[in-house]
Design a protein around this motif. Structure first.
Motif, mmCIF file in Angstrom:
data_model
loop_
_atom_site.group_PDB
_atom_site.id
_atom_site.type_symbol
_atom_site.label_atom_id
_atom_site.label_comp_id
_atom_site.label_asym_id
_atom_site.label_seq_id
_atom_site.Cartn_x
_atom_site.Cartn_y
_atom_site.Cartn_z
ATOM 1 N N SER A 204 0.858 -1.179 0.000
ATOM 2 C CA SER A 204 0.000 0.000 0.000
ATOM 3 C C SER A 204 0.899 1.235 0.000
ATOM 4 O O SER A 204 1.891 1.286 0.720
ATOM 5 C CB SER A 204 -0.878 0.010 1.248
ATOM 6 N N PRO A 205 0.557 2.240 -0.804
ATOM 7 C CA PRO A 205 1.372 3.458 -0.811
ATOM 8 C C PRO A 205 0.977 4.455 0.278
ATOM 9 O O PRO A 205 1.283 5.638 0.173
ATOM 10 C CB PRO A 205 1.106 4.028 -2.208
ATOM 11 N N ASP B 260 6.012 -2.664 -19.672
ATOM 12 C CA ASP B 260 6.181 -2.479 -21.118
ATOM 13 C C ASP B 260 6.764 -1.120 -21.469
ATOM 14 O O ASP B 260 6.331 -0.462 -22.418
ATOM 15 C CB ASP B 260 4.844 -2.678 -21.851
ATOM 16 N N GLY B 261 7.735 -0.682 -20.690
ATOM 17 C CA GLY B 261 8.402 0.581 -20.969
ATOM 18 C C GLY B 261 7.655 1.818 -20.506
ATOM 19 O O GLY B 261 8.098 2.936 -20.747
ATOM 20 N N HIS B 262 6.516 1.624 -19.848
ATOM 21 C CA HIS B 262 5.723 2.748 -19.357
ATOM 22 C C HIS B 262 5.694 2.723 -17.834
ATOM 23 O O HIS B 262 5.577 1.656 -17.231
ATOM 24 C CB HIS B 262 4.280 2.679 -19.867
ATOM 25 N N PRO B 263 5.728 3.900 -17.218
ATOM 26 C CA PRO B 263 5.590 3.918 -15.762
ATOM 27 C C PRO B 263 4.163 3.608 -15.336
ATOM 28 O O PRO B 263 3.207 3.949 -16.029
ATOM 29 C CB PRO B 263 5.967 5.354 -15.380
ATOM 30 N N VAL B 264 4.066 2.932 -14.220
ATOM 31 C CA VAL B 264 2.788 2.696 -13.547
ATOM 32 C C VAL B 264 2.987 3.250 -12.137
ATOM 33 O O VAL B 264 3.923 2.851 -11.450
ATOM 34 C CB VAL B 264 2.428 1.195 -13.496
ATOM 35 N N LEU B 265 2.129 4.170 -11.745
ATOM 36 C CA LEU B 265 2.231 4.795 -10.434
ATOM 37 C C LEU B 265 0.993 4.459 -9.615
ATOM 38 O O LEU B 265 -0.128 4.577 -10.099
ATOM 39 C CB LEU B 265 2.354 6.319 -10.569
ATOM 40 N N HIS B 266 1.234 4.045 -8.377
ATOM 41 C CA HIS B 266 0.145 3.748 -7.439
ATOM 42 C C HIS B 266 0.264 4.761 -6.307
ATOM 43 O O HIS B 266 1.245 4.761 -5.562
ATOM 44 C CB HIS B 266 0.299 2.313 -6.924
ATOM 45 N N ALA B 267 -0.713 5.642 -6.205
ATOM 46 C CA ALA B 267 -0.666 6.722 -5.229
ATOM 47 C C ALA B 267 -1.809 6.619 -4.227
ATOM 48 O O ALA B 267 -2.875 6.097 -4.526
ATOM 49 C CB ALA B 267 -0.744 8.072 -5.948
ATOM 50 N N ASP B 268 -1.548 7.132 -3.047
ATOM 51 C CA ASP B 268 -2.546 7.207 -1.984
ATOM 52 C C ASP B 268 -2.512 8.632 -1.456
ATOM 53 O O ASP B 268 -1.497 9.066 -0.908
ATOM 54 C CB ASP B 268 -2.205 6.205 -0.885
ATOM 55 N N LEU B 269 -3.585 9.363 -1.632
ATOM 56 C CA LEU B 269 -3.629 10.769 -1.234
ATOM 57 C C LEU B 269 -4.198 10.982 0.159
ATOM 58 O O LEU B 269 -4.366 12.126 0.584
ATOM 59 C CB LEU B 269 -4.447 11.573 -2.259
ATOM 60 N N LEU C 143 -2.776 5.016 -10.812
ATOM 61 C CA LEU C 143 -3.893 4.563 -9.986
ATOM 62 C C LEU C 143 -3.846 5.359 -8.688
ATOM 63 O O LEU C 143 -2.797 5.408 -8.038
ATOM 64 C CB LEU C 143 -3.765 3.067 -9.681
ATOM 65 N N VAL C 144 -4.964 5.976 -8.320
ATOM 66 C CA VAL C 144 -4.976 6.869 -7.160
ATOM 67 C C VAL C 144 -6.062 6.470 -6.177
ATOM 68 O O VAL C 144 -7.251 6.487 -6.506
ATOM 69 C CB VAL C 144 -5.179 8.339 -7.595
ATOM 70 N N GLU C 145 -5.626 6.143 -4.965
ATOM 71 C CA GLU C 145 -6.565 5.918 -3.862
ATOM 72 C C GLU C 145 -6.806 7.251 -3.155
ATOM 73 O O GLU C 145 -5.932 8.092 -3.098
ATOM 74 C CB GLU C 145 -5.986 4.898 -2.874
ATOM 75 N N TRP C 146 -7.999 7.450 -2.635
ATOM 76 C CA TRP C 146 -8.426 8.672 -1.964
ATOM 77 C C TRP C 146 -8.266 9.880 -2.888
ATOM 78 O O TRP C 146 -7.763 10.933 -2.496
ATOM 79 C CB TRP C 146 -7.671 8.881 -0.643
ATOM 80 N N PRO C 147 -8.728 9.769 -4.140
ATOM 81 C CA PRO C 147 -8.554 10.874 -5.093
ATOM 82 C C PRO C 147 -9.332 12.136 -4.735
ATOM 83 O O PRO C 147 -8.971 13.229 -5.188
ATOM 84 C CB PRO C 147 -9.061 10.285 -6.404
#
Length: 147
Positions: free
Chosen positions: A62-63, A74-83, A106-110
């Motif tokens: 969990s972030p 696949d050469g792209h960033p994937v970001l998992h954020a928790d605000l 992907l953002v939790e608590w957006p």
């Protein structure tokens, strides 16, 4: 952006939804993960991320404290954020969520940032039904994609 609610009976159903969702995501997508504590936001994100990077055993913490966990797919960033822990919506700018146009974010608590909500391309809203069994989820894409 509306969709029919789905019922997820257990963790396996949540993981399967995450796999299905991951296959529809594209570079540049911003996915809102909405719901109360315990609604399954992190579990859904974990499955999406594991599918995107192609590793079912990948440790996806969990972030909550790091605020952002980065991955590569696949050469792209994937970001998992928790605000959840940000004190001011302007702090989102410092997280680098919008630094790469090819990132899947992907953002939790957006709801902590209007900027994030306004830029969303996908919204996954999770709730715990009365009685506490399973999860109800709606997934909606702004461009009309469907699960």
């Amino acid at each position: 952006m509306s969709a029919e609610p789905l019922f997820l009976a257990d963790d396996d159903a949540t993981a399967e939804l995450g796999r299905r969702l991951a296959k529809l995501l594209r570079p540049g997508d911003l996915v809102l993960l909405e719901g109360d504590l315990g609604a399954g936001k992190t579990a859904l994100a974990r499955s999406v991320i594991r599918t995107l990077v192609g590793d079912d055993t990948l440790d996806v913490p969990s972030p909550s404290f790091a605020l952002v966990q980065p991955y590569e797919a696949d050469g792209h960033p994937v970001l998992h954020a928790d605000l959840y822990r940000i004190g001011d919506p302007h702090e989102v700018d410092e997280l680098g969520l919008f630094d790469r146009a090819d990132a899947i974010v992907l953002v939790e608590w957006p709801e902590r940032s209007d900027e994030v909500v306004q830029q969303a391309t996908v919204r996954a809203s999770l709730t715990v039904p009365a009685g506490g069994e399973g999860r109800a989820v709606t997934v909606a894409f702004v461009d009309g994609r469907h699960l």
